[in-house]
Design a protein around this motif. Sequence first.
Motif, mmCIF file in Angstrom:
data_model
loop_
_atom_site.group_PDB
_atom_site.id
_atom_site.type_symbol
_atom_site.label_atom_id
_atom_site.label_comp_id
_atom_site.label_asym_id
_atom_site.label_seq_id
_atom_site.Cartn_x
_atom_site.Cartn_y
_atom_site.Cartn_z
ATOM 1 N N ARG A 12 0.836 -1.200 0.000
ATOM 2 C CA ARG A 12 0.000 0.000 0.000
ATOM 3 C C ARG A 12 0.873 1.254 0.000
ATOM 4 O O ARG A 12 0.482 2.299 -0.517
ATOM 5 N N VAL A 13 2.066 1.119 0.573
ATOM 6 C CA VAL A 13 3.010 2.242 0.624
ATOM 7 C C VAL A 13 3.938 2.235 -0.585
ATOM 8 O O VAL A 13 4.095 3.239 -1.277
ATOM 9 N N ASN A 14 4.557 1.051 -0.833
ATOM 10 C CA ASN A 14 5.581 0.970 -1.877
ATOM 11 C C ASN A 14 5.008 0.829 -3.286
ATOM 12 O O ASN A 14 5.519 1.432 -4.232
ATOM 13 N N LYS A 15 3.962 0.003 -3.426
ATOM 14 C CA LYS A 15 3.452 -0.324 -4.756
ATOM 15 C C LYS A 15 1.921 -0.397 -4.740
ATOM 16 O O LYS A 15 1.329 -1.472 -4.901
ATOM 17 N N PRO A 16 1.237 0.731 -4.548
ATOM 18 C CA PRO A 16 -0.225 0.733 -4.415
ATOM 19 C C PRO A 16 -0.976 0.319 -5.678
ATOM 20 O O PRO A 16 -2.175 0.065 -5.625
ATOM 21 N N TRP A 17 -0.270 0.234 -6.793
ATOM 22 C CA TRP A 17 -0.924 -0.135 -8.055
ATOM 23 C C TRP A 17 -1.069 -1.650 -8.226
ATOM 24 O O TRP A 17 -1.752 -2.112 -9.143
ATOM 25 N N LYS A 18 -0.448 -2.440 -7.368
ATOM 26 C CA LYS A 18 -0.516 -3.892 -7.498
ATOM 27 C C LYS A 18 -1.944 -4.393 -7.250
ATOM 28 O O LYS A 18 -2.756 -3.680 -6.646
ATOM 29 N N PRO A 19 -2.282 -5.611 -7.719
ATOM 30 C CA PRO A 19 -3.672 -6.104 -7.645
ATOM 31 C C PRO A 19 -4.316 -6.074 -6.266
ATOM 32 O O PRO A 19 -5.474 -5.655 -6.133
ATOM 33 N N LEU A 20 -3.627 -6.487 -5.213
ATOM 34 C CA LEU A 20 -4.247 -6.523 -3.887
ATOM 35 C C LEU A 20 -4.469 -5.135 -3.295
ATOM 36 O O LEU A 20 -5.595 -4.806 -2.898
ATOM 37 N N PRO A 21 -3.449 -4.280 -3.196
ATOM 38 C CA PRO A 21 -3.702 -2.959 -2.611
ATOM 39 C C PRO A 21 -4.661 -2.101 -3.432
ATOM 40 O O PRO A 21 -5.350 -1.236 -2.884
ATOM 41 N N SER A 22 -4.730 -2.352 -4.734
ATOM 42 C CA SER A 22 -5.653 -1.585 -5.580
ATOM 43 C C SER A 22 -7.072 -2.140 -5.536
ATOM 44 O O SER A 22 -8.000 -1.551 -6.105
ATOM 45 N N GLY A 23 -7.264 -3.290 -4.880
ATOM 46 C CA GLY A 23 -8.592 -3.879 -4.746
ATOM 47 C C GLY A 23 -9.029 -4.722 -5.923
ATOM 48 O O GLY A 23 -10.175 -5.183 -5.975
ATOM 49 N N LYS A 24 -8.128 -5.004 -6.850
ATOM 50 C CA LYS A 24 -8.493 -5.793 -8.026
ATOM 51 C C LYS A 24 -8.469 -7.295 -7.753
ATOM 52 O O LYS A 24 -8.960 -8.088 -8.564
ATOM 53 N N ALA A 25 -7.859 -7.708 -6.641
ATOM 54 C CA ALA A 25 -7.787 -9.119 -6.283
ATOM 55 C C ALA A 25 -8.128 -9.277 -4.806
ATOM 56 O O ALA A 25 -8.014 -8.335 -4.023
ATOM 57 N N SER A 26 -8.537 -10.477 -4.435
ATOM 58 C CA SER A 26 -8.967 -10.765 -3.068
ATOM 59 C C SER A 26 -7.909 -11.568 -2.314
ATOM 60 O O SER A 26 -7.420 -12.588 -2.826
ATOM 61 N N PRO A 27 -7.551 -11.167 -1.086
ATOM 62 C CA PRO A 27 -6.603 -11.947 -0.281
ATOM 63 C C PRO A 27 -7.090 -13.368 -0.027
ATOM 64 O O PRO A 27 -6.309 -14.320 -0.078
ATOM 65 N N ARG A 28 -8.381 -13.534 0.261
ATOM 66 C CA ARG A 28 -8.917 -14.864 0.558
ATOM 67 C C ARG A 28 -8.777 -15.792 -0.637
ATOM 68 O O ARG A 28 -8.342 -16.938 -0.509
ATOM 69 N N ILE A 29 -9.172 -15.305 -1.797
ATOM 70 C CA ILE A 29 -9.086 -16.133 -2.997
ATOM 71 C C ILE A 29 -7.623 -16.399 -3.353
ATOM 72 O O ILE A 29 -7.259 -17.493 -3.792
ATOM 73 N N SER A 30 -6.758 -15.425 -3.125
ATOM 74 C CA SER A 30 -5.333 -15.605 -3.400
ATOM 75 C C SER A 30 -4.749 -16.721 -2.555
ATOM 76 O O SER A 30 -3.991 -17.569 -3.048
ATOM 77 N N LEU A 31 -5.112 -16.777 -1.273
ATOM 78 C CA LEU A 31 -4.611 -17.825 -0.386
ATOM 79 C C LEU A 31 -5.175 -19.193 -0.753
ATOM 80 O O LEU A 31 -4.476 -20.211 -0.690
ATOM 81 N N THR A 32 -6.451 -19.221 -1.146
ATOM 82 C CA THR A 32 -7.063 -20.479 -1.566
ATOM 83 C C THR A 32 -6.371 -21.028 -2.807
ATOM 84 O O THR A 32 -6.032 -22.217 -2.881
ATOM 85 N N LEU A 33 -6.137 -20.156 -3.757
ATOM 86 C CA LEU A 33 -5.462 -20.559 -4.984
ATOM 87 C C LEU A 33 -4.041 -21.042 -4.678
ATOM 88 O O LEU A 33 -3.582 -22.047 -5.229
ATOM 89 N N ALA A 34 -3.351 -20.353 -3.776
ATOM 90 C CA ALA A 34 -1.983 -20.736 -3.411
ATOM 91 C C ALA A 34 -1.962 -22.129 -2.788
ATOM 92 O O ALA A 34 -1.085 -22.949 -3.088
ATOM 93 N N LEU A 35 -2.929 -22.400 -1.920
ATOM 94 C CA LEU A 35 -2.983 -23.700 -1.261
ATOM 95 C C LEU A 35 -3.237 -24.822 -2.257
ATOM 96 O O LEU A 35 -2.623 -25.901 -2.190
ATOM 97 N N VAL A 36 -4.150 -24.586 -3.186
ATOM 98 C CA VAL A 36 -4.434 -25.580 -4.222
ATOM 99 C C VAL A 36 -3.181 -25.854 -5.049
ATOM 100 O O VAL A 36 -2.818 -27.012 -5.320
ATOM 101 N N LEU A 37 -2.493 -24.789 -5.444
ATOM 102 C CA LEU A 37 -1.305 -24.933 -6.279
ATOM 103 C C LEU A 37 -0.193 -25.698 -5.572
ATOM 104 O O LEU A 37 0.411 -26.613 -6.142
ATOM 105 N N VAL A 38 0.086 -25.327 -4.327
ATOM 106 C CA VAL A 38 1.220 -25.953 -3.642
ATOM 107 C C VAL A 38 0.945 -27.419 -3.323
ATOM 108 O O VAL A 38 1.843 -28.275 -3.428
ATOM 109 N N MET A 39 -0.285 -27.752 -2.978
ATOM 110 C CA MET A 39 -0.610 -29.144 -2.693
ATOM 111 C C MET A 39 -0.552 -29.986 -3.963
ATOM 112 O O MET A 39 -0.087 -31.134 -3.941
#
Length: 307
Positions: free
Chosen positions: A93-120
């Motif tokens: 939010r300070v360094n790179k506010p244009w990225k998907p999460l701080p800009s609100g274009k992506a969801s933290p919950r969905i990001s973590l779910t996707l990460a868990l599926v991928l790593v498993m």
Amino acid sequence: MGVPVALVMVLTSFPPLSNILVVDMGVVDYCRMMRLPNSLMSGFGAVFMLLMFRYYDFSGVGFVRLLIGFVTGFTITSASMLVNDVVDLEVDRVNKPWKPLPSGKASPRISLTLALVLVMAGVLLNLVINIYVALIAAVYAVLGLGYSFLRMHWWSQLVVAASTTGPIIYGYIAAGAPPGDTVVVAGLSLTIFIVTLGREVLKAIQDIEGDRIQGYETIPLKTGVEASSKLLVITGITGPLTGILTGLLTGSSILYKILITIAGVLYFYSMIKAYRFLGIKEKLEEARRETLVEMLIGLLGFWLYKA
């Protein structure tokens, strides 16, 4: 049959991937978070290192093992990137506010779910090969994901550097751990560790304000920018030298020697540039971007080690 069934059960226990794409309508943003160039490079890195340790015997290695190697590198790297962005949300939010999460274009919950599926998926698929390869995949998954939760410690940057040795170690183990390649594995792993550490210190110098606000500890925050900048010079010298000496001592191909020398010279130049222009953000970003190209050239050399 047991492994595929178990994998299907794991995957179907999470929200369908279609929901991820429909609910947020941000497939491009999630792909950006997964750092597709990095993830693809890890996937191909695992494949090519596996082939290199088997003297490029495609038919002897087999398509299935190569496919699993690619999926492993891609999914674990992608998952690590997603988790890192979630943990770094306030810093970004300070360094790179244009990225998907701080800009609100992506969801933290969905990001973590996707990460868990991928790593498993990345870890469990390796049971098709053998338990040892699956354990290596699991170890590097822990390193890649764990770093994001260790940011309060300066040595977490060493964990990042260690995680980049994954394709080399994975390829070696998946190839059957040829005993004659022990020195090669050690030399290449040390080379990529040193080079990545230098790049991580450079990134930390760039992000020092956001890291300080979030309470993260990095090498520049621990030792000061001026002191840590000397690491840029040290890694700029020792990383390339380690790669060159490894090739000379173990009888690498001429292609490796040429490519690793080119990558090493360019990497040294970028690190010196960053050291000389510490106070100029544009120069630091320029040097950081250059290291990506230089590391790609070096990895190409790794893949052609026995060509």
